[in-house]
Design a protein around this motif. Structure first.
Motif, PDB file in Angstrom:
ATOM      1  N   LEU A 146       4.218  -0.255   6.421  1.00 20.11           N
ATOM      2  CA  LEU A 146       3.314  -0.911   5.884  1.00 20.11           C
ATOM      3  C   LEU A 146       2.234  -1.487   6.593  1.00 20.11           C
ATOM      4  O   LEU A 146       1.240  -0.991   7.247  1.00 20.11           O
ATOM      5  N   SER A 147       3.468  -2.156   8.255  1.00 19.30           N
ATOM      6  CA  SER A 147       2.499  -2.636   8.613  1.00 19.30           C
ATOM      7  C   SER A 147       1.615  -1.982  10.404  1.00 19.30           C
ATOM      8  O   SER A 147       0.701  -1.997  10.191  1.00 19.30           O
ATOM      9  N   ILE A 150      -1.245  -0.173   8.351  1.00 20.61           N
ATOM     10  CA  ILE A 150      -2.618  -0.782   8.425  1.00 20.61           C
ATOM     11  C   ILE A 150      -3.072  -0.711   9.624  1.00 20.61           C
ATOM     12  O   ILE A 150      -4.117  -0.629  10.147  1.00 20.61           O
ATOM     13  N   THR A 164      -8.464  -5.122   2.980  1.00 20.29           N
ATOM     14  CA  THR A 164      -7.527  -4.840   2.922  1.00 20.29           C
ATOM     15  C   THR A 164      -6.655  -6.121   2.101  1.00 20.29           C
ATOM     16  O   THR A 164      -6.270  -7.402   2.404  1.00 20.29           O
ATOM     17  N   GLU A 165      -6.478  -6.345   0.828  1.00 17.67           N
ATOM     18  CA  GLU A 165      -5.813  -6.622  -0.189  1.00 17.67           C
ATOM     19  C   GLU A 165      -4.452  -6.344  -0.727  1.00 17.67           C
ATOM     20  O   GLU A 165      -4.454  -5.786  -0.952  1.00 17.67           O
ATOM     21  N   LYS A 166      -3.797  -7.883  -0.337  1.00 19.36           N
ATOM     22  CA  LYS A 166      -2.045  -7.747  -0.625  1.00 19.36           C
ATOM     23  C   LYS A 166      -1.967  -8.234  -1.569  1.00 19.36           C
ATOM     24  O   LYS A 166      -2.551  -9.143  -2.712  1.00 19.36           O
ATOM     25  N   SER A 168       1.516  -7.763  -4.958  1.00 23.63           N
ATOM     26  CA  SER A 168       2.940  -7.704  -4.557  1.00 23.63           C
ATOM     27  C   SER A 168       3.669  -6.918  -6.507  1.00 23.63           C
ATOM     28  O   SER A 168       3.316  -7.694  -7.130  1.00 23.63           O
ATOM     29  N   GLU A 176       5.213  -5.505  -1.174  1.00 22.25           N
ATOM     30  CA  GLU A 176       3.496  -5.198  -0.894  1.00 22.25           C
ATOM     31  C   GLU A 176       3.169  -3.989  -1.312  1.00 22.25           C
ATOM     32  O   GLU A 176       3.689  -2.809  -0.482  1.00 22.25           O
ATOM     33  N   ARG A 178      -0.803  -2.752  -0.346  1.00 32.14           N
ATOM     34  CA  ARG A 178      -2.496  -3.112  -0.263  1.00 32.14           C
ATOM     35  C   ARG A 178      -2.956  -2.017  -0.623  1.00 32.14           C
ATOM     36  O   ARG A 178      -3.068  -0.830  -0.356  1.00 32.14           O
ATOM     37  N   VAL A 180      -7.175  -1.171   0.050  1.00 36.63           N
ATOM     38  CA  VAL A 180      -7.693  -0.880   1.460  1.00 36.63           C
ATOM     39  C   VAL A 180      -9.089  -0.489   0.653  1.00 36.63           C
ATOM     40  O   VAL A 180      -9.246   0.972   0.818  1.00 36.63           O
ATOM     41  N   ASP A 250       4.120  -0.092   0.315  1.00 36.15           N
ATOM     42  CA  ASP A 250       5.583  -0.023   1.741  1.00 36.15           C
ATOM     43  C   ASP A 250       6.736   0.634   0.765  1.00 36.15           C
ATOM     44  O   ASP A 250       6.921   0.790   0.539  1.00 36.15           O
TER      45      ASP A 250
END
Length: 490
Positions: A146-147, A150, A164-166, A168, A176, A178, A180, A250
């Protein structure tokens, strides 16, 4: 009674607690280091932790900082060569962080322990897209990280308005997510609707992006996908800049784009990279071939069964000779070939790439020729079914291509029962369903229904770039509007 305060544990008690929590897992590792008449207990899951960083960076730093002074995690947290460390006494948080790849440090009678994030991510590098191949444009695809995904979007959209809102999701295995979008371009009501749908989920785990799409669709019983799924960063960039919302999950290389109209599934970023006239021709060709894919085989069955007077006399002789040895009715003959094509496609997709391609080509030729010689089918129907199958593969979206192939079967059955009237009936039901369908409250046939003359022409064709609206202050194409049965009745 279960102990809840971390300071009430000693080193042995804490080891027993986590052994019981993780069911004596062989991955759970304990290491006790004695410093200045006290001990520091290291707890971690060794398969999740980067042991190289732990042994070569963290441990030497702790040994050096506690050499002449008592162990104090409050001072140590600022002296470690990492910013990913924090103090906690919450046993539930410690358990979850251990599962995320953290190392927990504990010393007897300490009110709080120290968590250090040393997660070792297992991920593949950036590779060429597999499911969405392009001739022009960037070739890289998203990965399961995921990182990484992004960061790719951040590099493609260099704007302070990129949000970019997180979130769970998952009770037992939290995943996780996101959201966007571009502030000022995406409709805030659409973003809020996606937030609400994701927050309302009560599931144990989200295995993949496609699973999330099925959980948050407006109509989960429809065969049509209501979110575009893509692995191409440039398509996500292009769509977000037009006002769509992207949802990243993720451990999944696919990204959801919504709200989606029917026409989005026939668009490709390759249309933008080509000259407008070539892009328009290819896009129109997709629409035409997908329509023919739906009605070509049913039309053959209807004409042969009920409307043979529509066939020219010269072609009628060829059809008669071709079907003279076939003992089956046209509907049974067509269903037999369509199922055979689907079996070849599915088998080719599941086999290794080279074997699958060879099996598909050789299997199609051998089975087709053998079926004609054995009198199971006619030559002309093989041509018709092959053209229908080719047409369904022209859609850039695999999900839409699969939906079209499935739709063909009920219309084919209706054509065998009622001929041309059955085809018309099937297409009418299909149109009614598409009119009633929505994606995050936006009509599925937008901009054709409701009609939007500003965007309709560019949906069917790819208009020249200099004729398109490029005002950065103009809101995106998609706006929130709940389309329900009462709206249609009005």
């Amino acid at each position: 009674m279960k102990k809840k305060n971390l300071s009430t544990y000693d080193i042995c008690d804490l080891q027993e607690h986590f052994k019981k929590t993780f069911h004596d897992s062989p991955d759970l590792f304990f290491y006790e280091m004695r410093r200045n008449d006290s001990s520091i207990l290291f707890i971690y899951l060794k398969n999740l932790v980067d042991l190289t960083v732990l042994n070569q960076t963290i441990l030497p730093s702790i040994i050096d900082k506690t050499k002449d002074s008592p162990v104090d995690f409050q001072d140590l947290i600022y002296q470690l060569p990492t910013t990913l460390a924090n103090l906690t006494d919450d046993m539930e948080e410690i358990k979850n962080k251990l599962l995320d790849g953290n190392v927990f440090l504990f010393t007897t009678k300490a009110e709080k322990g120290l968590l250090i994030n040393l997660v070792k991510k297992v991920e593949r590098g950036l590779e060429k897209a597999e499911t969405e191949s392009l001739v022009f444009g960037p070739k890289i695809s998203f990965t399961e990280s995921l990182s990484t995904n992004i960061s790719i979007i951040r590099q493609n959209i260099i704007s302070e308005d990129l949000c970019t809102e997180k979130m769970s999701v998952g009770k037992k295995n939290a995943t996780e997510i996101r959201i966007v979008y571009l502030k000022g371009m995406a409709d805030e009501k659409i973003v809020q609707s996606i937030r609400d749908q994701i927050n309302a989920l009560q599931v144990n785990d989200i295995l993949d992006t496609s699973v999330l799409a099925q959980l948050i669709e407006d109509n989960s019983y429809s065969i049509f996908p209501q979110y575009v799924q893509t692995e191409l960063p440039d398509r996500v960039t292009y769509s977000v800049e037009r006002g769509m919302v992207a949802v990243f999950v993720d451990r999944s290389p696919m990204v959801l784009l919504g709200p989606a109209s029917l026409f989005n599934f026939f668009e490709s970023t390759e249309d933008v990279y080509m000259r407008w006239n070539m892009g328009s021709f290819i896009r129109f060709l997709r629409y035409l071939t997908m329509f023919l894919s739906v009605i070509l085989t049913p039309a053959y069955v209807a004409i042969i069964t009920y409307h043979y007077e529509m066939i020219p006399s010269t072609l009628l002789v060829s059809l008669g000779e071709s079907r003279s040895k076939v003992p089956f009715t046209p509907i049974f003959e067509a269903l037999l070939l369509e199922i055979m094509i689907e079996l070849l496609r599915e088998a080719g997709a599941r086999l290794p790439t080279k074997v699958g391609q060879t099996m598909g080509i050789v299997g199609g030729i051998v089975l087709g020729q053998a079926a004609v010689e054995a009198g199971f089918t006619s030559n002309i129907l093989i041509i018709v079914v092959a053209l229908s199958a080719l047409g369904s593969f022209t859609a850039p979206s695999y999900l839409m291509g699969t939906a079209v192939r499935v739709i063909r079967f009920p219309i084919l059955i209706l054509a065998g029962i009622w001929g041309g009237i059955g085809i018309s009936l099937g297409l009418c039901f299909l149109l009614i369903h598409l009119i009633r369908l929505t994606s995050i409250g936006v009509p599925y046939l937008k901009p054709i229904y409701p009609f939007d003359k500003e965007h309709a022409l560019n949906t069917i064709f790819r208009m020249p770039i200099h004729l398109l609206r490029t005002n950065p202050d103009k809101k995106g194409f998609f706006s929130f509007r709940h389309q329900r049965s009462q709206d249609i009745d009005e």
